[in-house]
Design a protein around this motif. Sequence first.
Motif, PDB file in Angstrom:
ATOM      1  N   ILE A   1       0.871  -1.172   0.000  1.00 14.34           N
ATOM      2  CA  ILE A   1       0.000   0.000   0.000  1.00 14.34           C
ATOM      3  C   ILE A   1       0.908   1.222   0.000  1.00 14.34           C
ATOM      4  CG2 ILE A   1      -1.783   1.303   1.210  1.00 14.34           C
ATOM      5  CD1 ILE A   1      -2.740  -1.332   2.420  1.00 14.34           C
ATOM      6  N   THR A   2       0.634   2.156  -0.889  1.00 13.85           N
ATOM      7  CA  THR A   2       1.492   3.316  -1.114  1.00 13.85           C
ATOM      8  C   THR A   2       0.790   4.587  -0.677  1.00 13.85           C
ATOM      9  OG1 THR A   2       2.263   2.172  -3.110  1.00 13.85           O
ATOM     10  CG2 THR A   2       2.890   4.489  -2.861  1.00 13.85           C
ATOM     11  N   LYS A   3       1.491   5.436   0.063  1.00  9.29           N
ATOM     12  CA  LYS A   3       0.970   6.768   0.409  1.00  9.29           C
ATOM     13  C   LYS A   3       1.353   7.733  -0.692  1.00  9.29           C
ATOM     14  CE  LYS A   3      -0.764  10.023   3.149  1.00  9.29           C
ATOM     15  NZ  LYS A   3      -0.989  11.024   2.086  1.00  9.29           N
ATOM     16  N   LYS A   4       0.379   8.501  -1.163  1.00 11.14           N
ATOM     17  CA  LYS A   4       0.610   9.418  -2.276  1.00 11.14           C
ATOM     18  C   LYS A   4       0.621  10.864  -1.779  1.00 11.14           C
ATOM     19  CE  LYS A   4      -1.440   8.868  -6.296  1.00 11.14           C
ATOM     20  NZ  LYS A   4      -2.401   8.875  -7.436  1.00 11.14           N
ATOM     21  N   TYR A   5       1.529  11.648  -2.360  1.00  7.66           N
ATOM     22  CA  TYR A   5       1.598  13.084  -2.084  1.00  7.66           C
ATOM     23  C   TYR A   5       1.401  13.828  -3.401  1.00  7.66           C
ATOM     24  CZ  TYR A   5       3.722  11.324   2.196  1.00  7.66           C
ATOM     25  OH  TYR A   5       3.962  10.644   3.372  1.00  7.66           O
TER      26      TYR A   5
ATOM     27  N   VAL B   1      -8.673  -2.194   3.305  1.00  7.51           N
ATOM     28  CA  VAL B   1      -8.141  -1.924   1.964  1.00  7.51           C
ATOM     29  C   VAL B   1      -8.135  -3.206   1.143  1.00  7.51           C
ATOM     30  CG1 VAL B   1      -6.087  -1.277   0.654  1.00  7.51           C
ATOM     31  CG2 VAL B   1      -6.752   0.066   2.656  1.00  7.51           C
ATOM     32  N   ARG B   2      -7.596  -4.268   1.709  1.00  6.51           N
ATOM     33  CA  ARG B   2      -7.488  -5.537   0.977  1.00  6.51           C
ATOM     34  C   ARG B   2      -8.860  -6.015   0.496  1.00  6.51           C
ATOM     35  NH1 ARG B   2      -5.177  -8.003   4.531  1.00  6.51           N
ATOM     36  NH2 ARG B   2      -3.006  -8.151   3.793  1.00  6.51           N
ATOM     37  N   SER B   3      -9.836  -6.074   1.393  1.00  8.32           N
ATOM     38  CA  SER B   3     -11.145  -6.613   1.015  1.00  8.32           C
ATOM     39  C   SER B   3     -11.851  -5.722  -0.006  1.00  8.32           C
ATOM     40  CB  SER B   3     -12.024  -6.790   2.263  1.00  8.32           C
ATOM     41  OG  SER B   3     -12.254  -5.542   2.907  1.00  8.32           O
ATOM     42  N   THR B   4     -11.726  -4.407   0.147  1.00  8.18           N
ATOM     43  CA  THR B   4     -12.398  -3.495  -0.784  1.00  8.18           C
ATOM     44  C   THR B   4     -11.762  -3.536  -2.168  1.00  8.18           C
ATOM     45  OG1 THR B   4     -12.943  -2.020   1.071  1.00  8.18           O
ATOM     46  CG2 THR B   4     -13.153  -1.114  -1.147  1.00  8.18           C
ATOM     47  N   ILE B   5     -10.432  -3.529  -2.208  1.00 11.34           N
ATOM     48  CA  ILE B   5      -9.745  -3.551  -3.500  1.00 11.34           C
ATOM     49  C   ILE B   5      -9.975  -4.875  -4.208  1.00 11.34           C
ATOM     50  CG2 ILE B   5      -7.506  -3.469  -4.650  1.00 11.34           C
ATOM     51  CD1 ILE B   5      -8.616  -0.760  -3.573  1.00 11.34           C
ATOM     52  N   PHE B   6      -9.950  -5.975  -3.495  1.00 12.63           N
ATOM     53  CA  PHE B   6     -10.215  -7.270  -4.126  1.00 12.63           C
ATOM     54  C   PHE B   6     -11.626  -7.304  -4.704  1.00 12.63           C
ATOM     55  CE2 PHE B   6      -6.925 -10.147  -1.754  1.00 12.63           C
ATOM     56  CZ  PHE B   6      -5.910  -9.330  -2.224  1.00 12.63           C
ATOM     57  N   GLN B   7     -12.579  -6.692  -4.003  1.00 11.32           N
ATOM     58  CA  GLN B   7     -13.949  -6.617  -4.513  1.00 11.32           C
ATOM     59  C   GLN B   7     -13.990  -5.825  -5.820  1.00 11.32           C
ATOM     60  OE1 GLN B   7     -16.746  -4.757  -1.820  1.00 11.32           O
ATOM     61  NE2 GLN B   7     -18.461  -4.923  -3.247  1.00 11.32           N
ATOM     62  N   ALA B   8     -13.224  -4.733  -5.862  1.00  9.28           N
ATOM     63  CA  ALA B   8     -13.175  -3.912  -7.076  1.00  9.28           C
ATOM     64  C   ALA B   8     -12.523  -4.673  -8.224  1.00  9.28           C
ATOM     65  CB  ALA B   8     -12.423  -2.616  -6.802  1.00  9.28           C
TER      66      ALA B   8
ATOM     67  N   SER C   1      -4.506   0.376  -7.747  1.00  5.71           N
ATOM     68  CA  SER C   1      -5.805   0.929  -7.352  1.00  5.71           C
ATOM     69  C   SER C   1      -5.606   2.154  -6.479  1.00  5.71           C
ATOM     70  CB  SER C   1      -6.617  -0.123  -6.586  1.00  5.71           C
ATOM     71  OG  SER C   1      -6.749  -1.309  -7.339  1.00  5.71           O
ATOM     72  N   GLU C   2      -6.092   3.294  -6.936  1.00  4.90           N
ATOM     73  CA  GLU C   2      -5.965   4.542  -6.198  1.00  4.90           C
ATOM     74  C   GLU C   2      -7.240   4.785  -5.402  1.00  4.90           C
ATOM     75  OE1 GLU C   2      -5.054   7.456  -9.151  1.00  4.90           O
ATOM     76  OE2 GLU C   2      -3.048   6.653  -9.515  1.00  4.90           O
ATOM     77  N   PHE C   3      -7.085   5.216  -4.148  1.00  4.91           N
ATOM     78  CA  PHE C   3      -8.250   5.386  -3.296  1.00  4.91           C
ATOM     79  C   PHE C   3      -7.994   6.437  -2.220  1.00  4.91           C
ATOM     80  CE2 PHE C   3      -5.598   2.128  -1.411  1.00  4.91           C
ATOM     81  CZ  PHE C   3      -5.618   2.394  -0.044  1.00  4.91           C
ATOM     82  N   LYS C   4      -9.074   6.920  -1.630  1.00  5.10           N
ATOM     83  CA  LYS C   4      -9.022   7.805  -0.474  1.00  5.10           C
ATOM     84  C   LYS C   4      -9.463   6.999   0.752  1.00  5.10           C
ATOM     85  CE  LYS C   4      -8.110  11.949  -2.364  1.00  5.10           C
ATOM     86  NZ  LYS C   4      -9.098  13.031  -2.337  1.00  5.10           N
ATOM     87  N   LEU C   5      -8.869   7.309   1.895  1.00  4.12           N
ATOM     88  CA  LEU C   5      -9.208   6.622   3.139  1.00  4.12           C
ATOM     89  C   LEU C   5      -9.525   7.650   4.208  1.00  4.12           C
ATOM     90  CD1 LEU C   5      -9.380   3.948   4.722  1.00  4.12           C
ATOM     91  CD2 LEU C   5      -6.940   4.176   5.213  1.00  4.12           C
TER      92      LEU C   5
ATOM     93  N   ILE D   1     -10.814   5.863  -6.217  1.00 12.07           N
ATOM     94  CA  ILE D   1     -10.657   6.887  -7.250  1.00 12.07           C
ATOM     95  C   ILE D   1     -10.678   6.216  -8.612  1.00 12.07           C
ATOM     96  CG2 ILE D   1      -9.172   8.708  -8.166  1.00 12.07           C
ATOM     97  CD1 ILE D   1      -8.002   8.974  -5.303  1.00 12.07           C
ATOM     98  N   GLU D   2      -9.768   5.285  -8.836  1.00  8.08           N
ATOM     99  CA  GLU D   2      -9.745   4.513 -10.077  1.00  8.08           C
ATOM    100  C   GLU D   2      -8.839   3.303  -9.909  1.00  8.08           C
ATOM    101  OE1 GLU D   2      -6.691   6.672 -12.998  1.00  8.08           O
ATOM    102  OE2 GLU D   2      -8.282   8.011 -12.303  1.00  8.08           O
ATOM    103  N   VAL D   3      -9.003   2.342 -10.795  1.00 11.66           N
ATOM    104  CA  VAL D   3      -8.223   1.105 -10.767  1.00 11.66           C
ATOM    105  C   VAL D   3      -7.587   0.895 -12.136  1.00 11.66           C
ATOM    106  CG1 VAL D   3      -8.271  -1.389 -10.410  1.00 11.66           C
ATOM    107  CG2 VAL D   3      -9.791   0.091  -9.065  1.00 11.66           C
TER     108      VAL D   3
END
Length: 371
Positions: free
Chosen positions: A206-210, A236-243, A256-260, A268-270
């Motif tokens: 999992i990557t933190k984006k700036y 994160v794991r369960s949601t991204i796998f669902q996507a 997979s880019e997302f907000k938490l 955001i998008e995959v």
Amino acid sequence: MSEDKKLAIVGANEFQQRLILKAKELGYETHVFAWKDGAVGANDADYFYPVNIREKDIILKICQDRNINGITSIASDLAVITVNYVAGQMGLTGNSMESAKVCTNKYLMRKRLEESGMKVPLYKRVARSDELNINQFHFPIIVKPTDRSGSRSITKLYHRDNLEEAIKRAVDVSFEKKAIVEEYLEGDEYSCECISYHGQHSMLAITKKYTTGSPYYIETGHMEPAELSIEETDIVRSTIFQALDALQIENGASHSEFKLKNNEISIIEVGARMGGDYIGSDLVYLSAGLDFMRMVIDVAVGNMPDFTQYKECEKAFVRFLLSQKDIDEYLEFKEKHLIYRDGSIDYTNLNHVTDSSSRLGYYIYLNSESD
């Protein structure tokens, strides 16, 4: 050269160059397709074909003639369609063309996630501002092209002023000449790096984006691993796998880019490909010890990915240069700290950085007390 060691690679920019070198290290004969302009990996390829990467039938014919055993690309949405088209036509490992189409169009992706029952912001696809009933939206909103990446022509608006300009700016760079307008997602921004094989997903990092923030959201850097709790990581794991399941991403890398915010994820998008910005090619290896590029090649040729941990885990960073101030800080940093890798500084766009493709340079480093 063994008959089962021929790999086609779509793209030859700096990111793809790393993949070409990795494939050759693993003993593959590399067949590389790209525009000649900017193809820094051309000289590293065993065979280079100066072909527009959107010319999928031309690339298919060459791959059939050369009897390649796998086709792949990293960090390029534009290559996803061609890679999966060729793979499908030749019976090689890949994803369906329907999945490729959805994963390279932000509107279709939003629609598919919504249809699968996942939470999405209010969104609308438009070609002109008069196609949008802006009174339905709560500000702030984001306007971006439906089918481009690299932070191209993204605008955040706090009111309807400049809406027409923002939509025109997005439409102008869109291949299909469409923009997507959607309500802004709140929270800190991250990405999740995964590899999939026959529908089984594995989360690698999992990557933190700036970013620069409003209005254009150009990435200024990334950090791995992101400092999340066990509970947040599980969410994160369960949601991204669902996507990934919803988007039918069954084989290969995904980004997979997302907000938490408050233990709730908003996607955001995959991307059905490795993350750019040296995330997949470098940060995953440095922070998790996993050879993501090797995994991508493994899957492309029909093999289970190799999850061997090749090095100890470390906190890894990449930073990008967007201004003279960034350049000065980088040069000062370099005098005091060990740089894992950096690139030459390109002053061409100094004072004119408008998206990720026009940034001035980068540097990658490990475990710094300055962060």
